[in-house]
Design an enzyme around this catalytic site. Structure first.
Site, PDB file in Angstrom:
ATOM      1  N   SER A   1      21.674  41.767  -5.365  1.00 47.84           N
ATOM      2  CA  SER A   1      20.431  41.812  -5.190  1.00 47.84           C
ATOM      3  C   SER A   1      19.839  41.153  -3.792  1.00 47.84           C
ATOM      4  O   SER A   1      18.838  41.904  -3.308  1.00 47.84           O
ATOM      5  CB  SER A   1      19.459  40.970  -6.259  1.00 47.84           C
ATOM      6  OG  SER A   1      20.139  41.563  -7.523  1.00 47.84           O
TER       7      SER A   1
ATOM      8  N   ARG B   1      13.673  34.534  -2.940  1.00 43.20           N
ATOM      9  CA  ARG B   1      13.992  34.226  -4.298  1.00 43.20           C
ATOM     10  C   ARG B   1      12.606  34.789  -4.748  1.00 43.20           C
ATOM     11  O   ARG B   1      12.626  35.229  -6.147  1.00 43.20           O
ATOM     12  CB  ARG B   1      14.663  32.842  -4.665  1.00 43.20           C
ATOM     13  CG  ARG B   1      14.613  32.643  -6.156  1.00 43.20           C
ATOM     14  CD  ARG B   1      15.671  31.496  -6.493  1.00 43.20           C
ATOM     15  NE  ARG B   1      16.873  31.674  -6.436  1.00 43.20           N
ATOM     16  CZ  ARG B   1      17.877  32.153  -6.906  1.00 43.20           C
ATOM     17  NH1 ARG B   1      17.586  33.002  -7.848  1.00 43.20           N
ATOM     18  NH2 ARG B   1      18.973  32.402  -6.267  1.00 43.20           N
TER      19      ARG B   1
ATOM     20  N   HIS C   1      12.900  38.225  -5.111  1.00 42.06           N
ATOM     21  CA  HIS C   1      13.898  38.579  -6.161  1.00 42.06           C
ATOM     22  C   HIS C   1      13.268  38.478  -7.488  1.00 42.06           C
ATOM     23  O   HIS C   1      13.626  39.122  -8.468  1.00 42.06           O
ATOM     24  CB  HIS C   1      15.043  37.603  -6.061  1.00 42.06           C
ATOM     25  CG  HIS C   1      16.342  37.601  -7.130  1.00 42.06           C
ATOM     26  ND1 HIS C   1      16.309  36.641  -8.250  1.00 42.06           N
ATOM     27  CD2 HIS C   1      17.058  38.586  -7.368  1.00 42.06           C
ATOM     28  CE1 HIS C   1      17.258  37.378  -8.950  1.00 42.06           C
ATOM     29  NE2 HIS C   1      17.781  38.079  -8.570  1.00 42.06           N
TER      30      HIS C   1
END
Lengths: 211, 211
Positions: free
Chosen positions: B16, B41, B44
């Site tokens: 990812s 993040r 994400h």
């Protein structure tokens, strides 16, 4: 910069939904009546109007989900964040319980042994619940892939799937797989979603039933 | 439709982040080294590349937050969802604890009496913690407004503010207020944010310190 607006605590949510309605109107987006409170709550939780274009509902999905909750269905989610966000009080008032098996020790162990995700094992564990289950998947596409496998192999039939995992690996096709089944669903097409979105969808349904 | 890709459970997150890096490159966005793991993040957790353009950091914010955690700072958040999402194990390994006071009975009662939000009262309660506190606000702009008030009135100095409430009422200006203070911050400018984003920022910092 806009100055701070004085809004009474009890009025903040109402005001937020008014702003969302105004902006949808500006964008000339008309949401189907049944879907409106759900899609709007997802926009409320994300401030992201993309959801107005990507949320997908099977026929009468919201009505079906409401009936399931009225009849005491349980909710199984794939993250403890979604579990924390779901209004468990309203759910319990109809006899339903919310579960997340992701942190269970047996789930972690089986996942390691079989080299699959904990979400996969969680779905198997959920399938053993002896009452109708609404799945609220906010994180793991592998949860949807496992549900799809159980459905197509005739091993298990979820009562309802809220499929809003977020991310970059298998998220897009996993959602499409679920939409090919006969299981009623609310799914956000594409990469976006999340535990917050899963909880928002559950709550949008629960709030309509609050008594 | 892309077919399902076989990725080992342990490799999903890595894959990812690779995809996120590739897409940032395509968009010709270069994130400052220190901020990169945090902003990535957040992307994400949301699959939303808008964050690459709107995340704001005070000078050396990530390093400051890391030092605070190393020294055992607590984290106070304004939602139980964020509390559920924060890696409390890593935090505890440095002596820190994560708190959310939103569901406390005394908080609800005081909020009713004073006609303010529970988030406002929660911040007052947090200010009584006798060690450095990192605030992780993922929901209520009123939490940021209260922090700003305490700071400017000289009543309290938060060690750090992660300011990522989401929404439509006072969210935008509340974030700007915090950026005018001397308190180190990570803030997502604009309407977007959320408990998931608050937890992702905390975890991006905690994962760098994992031992």
């Amino acid at each position: 910069m806009n100055p701070i607006e004085f809004v009474l605590p009890g009025e903040i949510e109402k005001r937020s939904f008014e702003i969302i309605s105004e902006e949808l109107e500006k964008r000339q987006i008309v949401l189907p009546k049944e879907q409106e409170p759900v899609t709007k709550r997802v926009i409320h939780t994300s401030a992201d109007f993309d959801y107005a274009e990507t949320m997908c509902y099977s026929d009468h999905a919201v009505e079906i989900a409401k009936e399931l909750i009225l009849k005491g269905a349980d909710v199984v989610t794939d993250t403890n964040m979604a579990l924390a966000g779901i209004n468990k009080k309203i759910l319990a008032s109809f006899g339903g319980e919310a579960h997340c098996f992701m942190a269970d020790l047996d789930v972690a162990q089986l996942a390691r042994e079989r080299q699959v995700t904990r979400a996969t094992i969680s779905m198997e564990k959920a399938a053993a619940i002896e009452k109708p289950v609404i799945f609220a998947v906010g994180n793991a596409p592998t949860a949807l892939i496992e549900l799809h496998k159980m459905i197509t192999e005739g091993r298990y039939q979820p009562a309802f799937i809220i499929g809003v995992p977020v991310g970059f690996v298998n998220v897009v096709p996993a959602k499409e797989l679920i939409m090919e089944t006969e299981v009623p669903y609310i799914i956000n097409r594409g990469r976006k979603g999340g535990s917050n979105v899963a909880a928002a969808i559950c709550n949008a349904i629960l709030y309509q039933l609050r008594r």
